[in-house]
Design a protein around this motif. Structure first.
Motif, PDB file in Angstrom:
ATOM      1  N   ILE A  29     -10.402  -2.689   5.171  1.00 19.45           N
ATOM      2  CA  ILE A  29     -10.460  -1.345   4.584  1.00 19.45           C
ATOM      3  C   ILE A  29     -10.692  -0.293   5.657  1.00 19.45           C
ATOM      4  O   ILE A  29     -10.032   0.758   5.684  1.00 19.45           O
ATOM      5  N   ILE A  30     -11.620  -0.556   6.568  1.00 20.15           N
ATOM      6  CA  ILE A  30     -11.911   0.418   7.625  1.00 20.15           C
ATOM      7  C   ILE A  30     -10.684   0.631   8.509  1.00 20.15           C
ATOM      8  O   ILE A  30     -10.320   1.773   8.837  1.00 20.15           O
ATOM      9  N   MET A  31     -10.016  -0.456   8.906  1.00 24.22           N
ATOM     10  CA  MET A  31      -8.830  -0.317   9.745  1.00 24.22           C
ATOM     11  C   MET A  31      -7.692   0.377   9.007  1.00 24.22           C
ATOM     12  O   MET A  31      -6.959   1.193   9.591  1.00 24.22           O
ATOM     13  N   THR A  32      -7.532   0.064   7.731  1.00 24.01           N
ATOM     14  CA  THR A  32      -6.453   0.680   6.948  1.00 24.01           C
ATOM     15  C   THR A  32      -6.569   2.188   6.950  1.00 24.01           C
ATOM     16  O   THR A  32      -5.592   2.906   7.224  1.00 24.01           O
ATOM     17  N   PHE A  33      -7.758   2.690   6.673  1.00 22.24           N
ATOM     18  CA  PHE A  33      -7.909   4.143   6.563  1.00 22.24           C
ATOM     19  C   PHE A  33      -8.044   4.815   7.924  1.00 22.24           C
ATOM     20  O   PHE A  33      -7.580   5.941   8.107  1.00 22.24           O
ATOM     21  N   ASN A  34      -8.648   4.156   8.887  1.00 18.51           N
ATOM     22  CA  ASN A  34      -8.737   4.769  10.204  1.00 18.51           C
ATOM     23  C   ASN A  34      -7.396   4.766  10.928  1.00 18.51           C
ATOM     24  O   ASN A  34      -7.211   5.518  11.888  1.00 18.51           O
ATOM     25  N   SER A  35      -6.457   3.938  10.469  1.00 18.56           N
ATOM     26  CA  SER A  35      -5.115   4.030  11.032  1.00 18.56           C
ATOM     27  C   SER A  35      -4.453   5.357  10.666  1.00 18.56           C
ATOM     28  O   SER A  35      -3.495   5.779  11.316  1.00 18.56           O
ATOM     29  N   MET A  36      -4.973   6.022   9.635  1.00 21.17           N
ATOM     30  CA  MET A  36      -4.473   7.366   9.296  1.00 21.17           C
ATOM     31  C   MET A  36      -4.820   8.355  10.408  1.00 21.17           C
ATOM     32  O   MET A  36      -4.098   9.325  10.622  1.00 21.17           O
ATOM     33  N   HIS A  37      -5.949   8.125  11.118  1.00 22.79           N
ATOM     34  CA  HIS A  37      -6.270   8.950  12.291  1.00 22.79           C
ATOM     35  C   HIS A  37      -5.215   8.755  13.380  1.00 22.79           C
ATOM     36  O   HIS A  37      -4.752   9.719  13.998  1.00 22.79           O
ATOM     37  N   MET A 124      -2.774  -3.489   8.777  1.00 21.84           N
ATOM     38  CA  MET A 124      -1.524  -2.833   9.141  1.00 21.84           C
ATOM     39  C   MET A 124      -0.608  -2.690   7.927  1.00 21.84           C
ATOM     40  O   MET A 124       0.007  -1.632   7.713  1.00 21.84           O
ATOM     41  N   LEU A 125      -0.534  -3.725   7.120  1.00 17.40           N
ATOM     42  CA  LEU A 125       0.264  -3.651   5.894  1.00 17.40           C
ATOM     43  C   LEU A 125      -0.324  -2.639   4.917  1.00 17.40           C
ATOM     44  O   LEU A 125       0.407  -1.837   4.314  1.00 17.40           O
ATOM     45  N   GLY A 126      -1.647  -2.654   4.768  1.00 11.64           N
ATOM     46  CA  GLY A 126      -2.290  -1.704   3.872  1.00 11.64           C
ATOM     47  C   GLY A 126      -2.109  -0.270   4.324  1.00 11.64           C
ATOM     48  O   GLY A 126      -1.933   0.632   3.491  1.00 11.64           O
ATOM     49  N   GLY A 127      -2.149  -0.030   5.627  1.00 10.55           N
ATOM     50  CA  GLY A 127      -1.934   1.316   6.138  1.00 10.55           C
ATOM     51  C   GLY A 127      -0.539   1.829   5.838  1.00 10.55           C
ATOM     52  O   GLY A 127      -0.351   3.007   5.490  1.00 10.55           O
ATOM     53  N   ARG A 128       0.448   0.962   5.975  1.00 10.46           N
ATOM     54  CA  ARG A 128       1.822   1.365   5.655  1.00 10.46           C
ATOM     55  C   ARG A 128       1.957   1.718   4.177  1.00 10.46           C
ATOM     56  O   ARG A 128       2.600   2.705   3.807  1.00 10.46           O
ATOM     57  N   LEU A 129       1.354   0.911   3.313  1.00 13.73           N
ATOM     58  CA  LEU A 129       1.406   1.189   1.876  1.00 13.73           C
ATOM     59  C   LEU A 129       0.689   2.488   1.534  1.00 13.73           C
ATOM     60  O   LEU A 129       1.143   3.264   0.674  1.00 13.73           O
ATOM     61  N   PHE A 134       0.984   8.481   0.074  1.00 20.26           N
ATOM     62  CA  PHE A 134       0.874   9.905   0.383  1.00 20.26           C
ATOM     63  C   PHE A 134       2.253  10.573   0.446  1.00 20.26           C
ATOM     64  O   PHE A 134       2.421  11.716   0.014  1.00 20.26           O
ATOM     65  N   GLN A 135       3.236   9.879   0.969  1.00 16.70           N
ATOM     66  CA  GLN A 135       4.584  10.450   1.078  1.00 16.70           C
ATOM     67  C   GLN A 135       5.254  10.547  -0.291  1.00 16.70           C
ATOM     68  O   GLN A 135       5.945  11.528  -0.578  1.00 16.70           O
ATOM     69  N   ASP A 136       5.048   9.553  -1.143  1.00 14.80           N
ATOM     70  CA  ASP A 136       5.648   9.596  -2.480  1.00 14.80           C
ATOM     71  C   ASP A 136       5.079  10.724  -3.328  1.00 14.80           C
ATOM     72  O   ASP A 136       5.779  11.271  -4.187  1.00 14.80           O
ATOM     73  N   VAL A 140       2.318  14.056   2.324  1.00 14.06           N
ATOM     74  CA  VAL A 140       2.662  13.838   3.730  1.00 14.06           C
ATOM     75  C   VAL A 140       4.185  13.868   3.851  1.00 14.06           C
ATOM     76  O   VAL A 140       4.896  13.330   2.988  1.00 14.06           O
ATOM     77  N   ALA A 141       4.683  14.474   4.924  1.00 14.20           N
ATOM     78  CA  ALA A 141       6.128  14.594   5.126  1.00 14.20           C
ATOM     79  C   ALA A 141       6.769  13.222   5.297  1.00 14.20           C
ATOM     80  O   ALA A 141       6.170  12.301   5.861  1.00 14.20           O
ATOM     81  N   GLU A 142       7.999  13.090   4.816  1.00 10.88           N
ATOM     82  CA  GLU A 142       8.730  11.823   4.911  1.00 10.88           C
ATOM     83  C   GLU A 142       9.029  11.434   6.355  1.00 10.88           C
ATOM     84  O   GLU A 142       9.249  10.259   6.656  1.00 10.88           O
ATOM     85  N   SER A 143       9.051  12.423   7.257  1.00 11.09           N
ATOM     86  CA  SER A 143       9.402  12.145   8.649  1.00 11.09           C
ATOM     87  C   SER A 143       8.271  11.496   9.444  1.00 11.09           C
ATOM     88  O   SER A 143       8.485  11.049  10.575  1.00 11.09           O
ATOM     89  N   VAL A 144       7.070  11.427   8.877  1.00 10.54           N
ATOM     90  CA  VAL A 144       5.913  10.866   9.587  1.00 10.54           C
ATOM     91  C   VAL A 144       6.033   9.348   9.641  1.00 10.54           C
ATOM     92  O   VAL A 144       6.235   8.690   8.615  1.00 10.54           O
ATOM     93  N   ASP A 145       5.912   8.782  10.827  1.00 10.10           N
ATOM     94  CA  ASP A 145       5.966   7.336  11.017  1.00 10.10           C
ATOM     95  C   ASP A 145       4.560   6.769  11.121  1.00 10.10           C
ATOM     96  O   ASP A 145       3.647   7.403  11.659  1.00 10.10           O
ATOM     97  N   TYR A 146       4.411   5.541  10.631  1.00 10.80           N
ATOM     98  CA  TYR A 146       3.098   4.899  10.639  1.00 10.80           C
ATOM     99  C   TYR A 146       2.725   4.445  12.045  1.00 10.80           C
ATOM    100  O   TYR A 146       3.555   3.912  12.794  1.00 10.80           O
TER     101      TYR A 146
END
Length: 436
Positions: A29-37, A124-129, A134-136, A140-146
């Protein structure tokens, strides 16, 4: 002593399963959300998307850190209590309290590190989801890459390992400490949580109904009050049991046993109070906010969508962690009582009466946890509703609350009764011969 810790893990890996699961999920959980940083800091990300991603990481990262510590602490506390005979044997064999602390902390750090490393792939999978979510929703803009980078990796490993080390140190310190004056630090934290929680909830009245930060004071007030009640749970349970008259053989067994095991059973009350308080406050305040926006006729802004998404995600995290903490604590505590169940059966209690005792214990724990959790939640809901809508209570009724109570009750009853039934399969004589 570190070598002894590794040897202990290799000899009995099953005893560390609950800690490994808590560390794994917490780090994920911590890695999933901190990957947003990491994603927000990548090149080409617009300011609106970066703000949304950073807010999600900051808010949920704070909740995640708190929940990871409580989850790991609850499982480690049960683990250390069940090893009291082993710890006492080590002390009688010449091991010092410092050596025992290093052994238990070393075990916990090793298990937590393994759990954190195993969590990298799922995170990593959770961060992508999460980014897709957010994009759906257009936040968040569709052009943002994970991007999964150093912020996510280091924060997940560091926080999980530090939480495990700190929780293990506190748990073994209580187990190895000789009888002495009452620990005043726990009392300080209880009072501080209750006072700060009350002040935070009351400060809601200093905000206007349209203030963007209106939900923050009552939410944090409810959380702090829930933490205070959770820390106070041993006293709360003892007070209730002293006033509870036993009825029938199962009721007598339940009340008598709970009075003797109030400190151990309080480990179940802690996640139950936290879950009920935080989930009740968050869901009802979000429902009030949605109704207020709908009544105004204005479309939801990006900030409003961000807040709703964060609240729902936070409640999801709370549900997962609370259920894990409850299940881990109940499973470990009930499995450890096989010898006690065998003694009760040899003394004349039937398996049905033992299961009835467990059912009554579960009912008392559920009612106590839900009551104080609801009290903490109401302390945040009422000020927020009064400021936001000029009403005292939300219009949604008890439907949300019944759902929360249903989840809590199901976790307690199913885990306790299923585990007790498995423990009762062991013949009474064989169960009594087990080493405590």
């Amino acid at each position: 002593m570190f070598a002894l810790a590794l040897r202990s893990i290799r000899r009995r890996p099953g005893r560390f399963g609950a800690t490994l699961l808590s560390a794994f999920l917490g780090a994920a959980i911590i890695m999933t959300f901190n990957s947003m940083h990491d994603t927000a800091g990548a090149k080409g990300v617009d300011s609106t998307s970066a703000e949304t991603l950073s807010t999600a990481a900051g808010v949920v990262g704070g909740y995640g850190t708190l929940l990871v510590f409580f989850a790991v602490a609850s499982t480690l506390t049960v683990n250390v209590r069940q090893r009291s005979a082993e710890i006492e044997l080590l002390r009688c064999s010449g091991a010092t309290p410092a050596q025992i602390k290093r052994m238990v902390v070393g075990e916990s750090v090793a298990v937590a590190l393994v759990g954190a490393l195993l969590a990298i792939g799922p995170a990593m999978l959770g961060g992508r989801l999460l980014l897709d979510l957010f994009q759906d929703s257009g936040q968040v803009a569709e052009s943002v890459d994970y991007t999964f980078g150093t912020v996510a990796l280091l924060s997940g490993i560091d926080i999980t390992v530090l939480a495990a080390a700190g929780a293990a140190f506190l748990a073994v310190r209580r187990a190895t400490r000789k009888t002495g004056p009452r620990d005043r630090r726990r009392t300080f934290f209880i009072r501080a949580s209750l006072v700060l929680g009350g002040l935070s909830a009351c400060s809601t009245f200093a905000f206007s109904s349209t203030d963007a930060a209106l939900m923050a004071p009552p939410a944090y007030g409810a959380i702090l009050l829930a933490v205070g009640f959770a820390l106070l749970s041993p006293k709360l349970l003892k007070t209730l049991l002293d006033r509870l008259p036993p009825t029938g053989p199962s009721g007598y067994l339940a009340v008598r046993t709970m009075r003797e095991r109030a400190a151990q059973l309080s480990g179940v009350l802690m996640p139950l109070i936290l879950f009920t308080g935080m989930a009740t406050a968050t869901l009802y305040m979000q429902a009030v906010e949605n109704d207020a926006i709908d009544a105004s006729g204005a479309p939801k802004s990006i900030d409003a969508k961000n807040l709703e998404t964060l609240n729902l995600v936070v409640v999801g995290i709370i549900v997962v962690f609370a259920c894990i903490m409850l299940i881990n604590s109940l499973y470990a505590a009930t499995t450890y009582r096989r010898r006690e169940f065998g003694q009760q059966r040899l003394a004349g209690a039937t398996p049905g009466q033992v299961l009835g005792m467990i059912g009554i214990e579960s009912l008392i724990l559920t009612v106590t946890g839900v009551f104080f959790g609801t009290a903490a939640g109401l302390a945040g809901i009422i000020p927020f509703t009064m400021v936001r809508t000029d009403s005292v209570l939300p219009d949604e009724g008890l439907g949300i609350w019944f759902g929360i109570v249903g989840v809590a009750g199901a976790a307690v009853f199913v885990t306790s009764l299923v585990t007790a039934r498995r423990a009762l399969r062991t013949p009474a004589v064989g169960a009594v011969s087990l080493v405590a």
